[in-house]
Design a protein around this motif. Structure first.
Motif, PDB file in Angstrom:
ATOM      1  N   HIS A 107      29.178  29.455 -47.385  1.00 42.10           N
ATOM      2  CA  HIS A 107      27.799  29.988 -47.403  1.00 42.10           C
ATOM      3  C   HIS A 107      27.163  29.863 -46.041  1.00 42.10           C
ATOM      4  O   HIS A 107      27.247  28.975 -45.344  1.00 42.10           O
ATOM      5  N   VAL A 146      31.710  39.953 -41.422  1.00 38.84           N
ATOM      6  CA  VAL A 146      32.431  39.952 -42.698  1.00 38.84           C
ATOM      7  C   VAL A 146      31.467  39.455 -43.775  1.00 38.84           C
ATOM      8  O   VAL A 146      30.787  38.451 -43.596  1.00 38.84           O
ATOM      9  N   LYS A 147      31.435  40.161 -44.893  1.00 44.47           N
ATOM     10  CA  LYS A 147      30.486  39.806 -45.950  1.00 44.47           C
ATOM     11  C   LYS A 147      30.873  38.491 -46.621  1.00 44.47           C
ATOM     12  O   LYS A 147      32.053  38.156 -46.742  1.00 44.47           O
ATOM     13  N   ALA A 148      29.859  37.748 -47.044  1.00 40.42           N
ATOM     14  CA  ALA A 148      30.051  36.420 -47.621  1.00 40.42           C
ATOM     15  C   ALA A 148      30.803  36.484 -48.941  1.00 40.42           C
ATOM     16  O   ALA A 148      30.725  37.463 -49.683  1.00 40.42           O
ATOM     17  N   GLY A 149      31.520  35.405 -49.212  1.00 41.89           N
ATOM     18  CA  GLY A 149      32.198  35.246 -50.482  1.00 41.89           C
ATOM     19  C   GLY A 149      31.578  34.076 -51.226  1.00 41.89           C
ATOM     20  O   GLY A 149      30.390  33.801 -51.077  1.00 41.89           O
ATOM     21  N   CYS A 150      32.370  33.362 -51.983  1.00 45.27           N
ATOM     22  CA  CYS A 150      31.858  32.247 -52.776  1.00 45.27           C
ATOM     23  C   CYS A 150      31.984  30.890 -52.080  1.00 45.27           C
ATOM     24  O   CYS A 150      31.147  30.022 -52.266  1.00 45.27           O
ATOM     25  N   THR A 183      36.224  39.850 -48.330  1.00 44.18           N
ATOM     26  CA  THR A 183      35.177  38.847 -48.236  1.00 44.18           C
ATOM     27  C   THR A 183      35.559  37.778 -47.220  1.00 44.18           C
ATOM     28  O   THR A 183      36.713  37.694 -46.795  1.00 44.18           O
ATOM     29  N   LEU A 184      34.588  36.975 -46.888  1.00 50.13           N
ATOM     30  CA  LEU A 184      34.788  35.889 -45.931  1.00 50.13           C
ATOM     31  C   LEU A 184      35.875  34.930 -46.396  1.00 50.13           C
ATOM     32  O   LEU A 184      36.722  34.506 -45.608  1.00 50.13           O
ATOM     33  N   ASP A 185      35.867  34.599 -47.680  1.00 51.35           N
ATOM     34  CA  ASP A 185      36.865  33.676 -48.229  1.00 51.35           C
ATOM     35  C   ASP A 185      38.284  34.211 -48.023  1.00 51.35           C
ATOM     36  O   ASP A 185      39.176  33.491 -47.567  1.00 51.35           O
ATOM     37  N   ARG A 186      38.462  35.481 -48.367  1.00 51.25           N
ATOM     38  CA  ARG A 186      39.793  36.074 -48.232  1.00 51.25           C
ATOM     39  C   ARG A 186      40.205  36.221 -46.770  1.00 51.25           C
ATOM     40  O   ARG A 186      41.375  36.053 -46.431  1.00 51.25           O
ATOM     41  N   ARG A 203      32.033  35.353 -39.946  1.00 43.82           N
ATOM     42  CA  ARG A 203      30.651  35.668 -40.337  1.00 43.82           C
ATOM     43  C   ARG A 203      29.923  36.355 -39.191  1.00 43.82           C
ATOM     44  O   ARG A 203      29.189  37.326 -39.379  1.00 43.82           O
TER      45      ARG A 203
END
Length: 67
Positions: free
Chosen positions: A67, A60-64, A2-5, A56
């Motif tokens: 946004h 890369v797919k969004a995380g939490c 995910t984006l966060d990671r 993004r």
């Protein structure tokens, strides 16, 4: 991933790189470490993260967190 990671992994790699450069190239590379830390701190408060914007755009797919 995910984006966060992805952002956290990228920040970790940049911090480790800056520590290696500080130890083996020049002590002035410590300012790169300071810049990374300040960028992470401001992203925590404002939600604005240039690395997240780049990841993004790369799909890369969004995380939490971002946004």
């Amino acid at each position: 991933m995910t984006l966060d990671r992805a952002v956290m992994a990228f920040a970790g790699v940049m911090i480790l790189l800056s520590v290696v450069l500080t130890a083996w190239v020049s002590p002035y590379w410590i300012w790169f470490t300071v810049f990374i830390g300040l960028n992470m701190l401001q992203a925590a408060f404002t939600g604005f993260c240039p690395a997240a914007m780049i990841f993004r755009a790369l799909g890369v797919k969004a995380g939490c967190a971002f946004h």
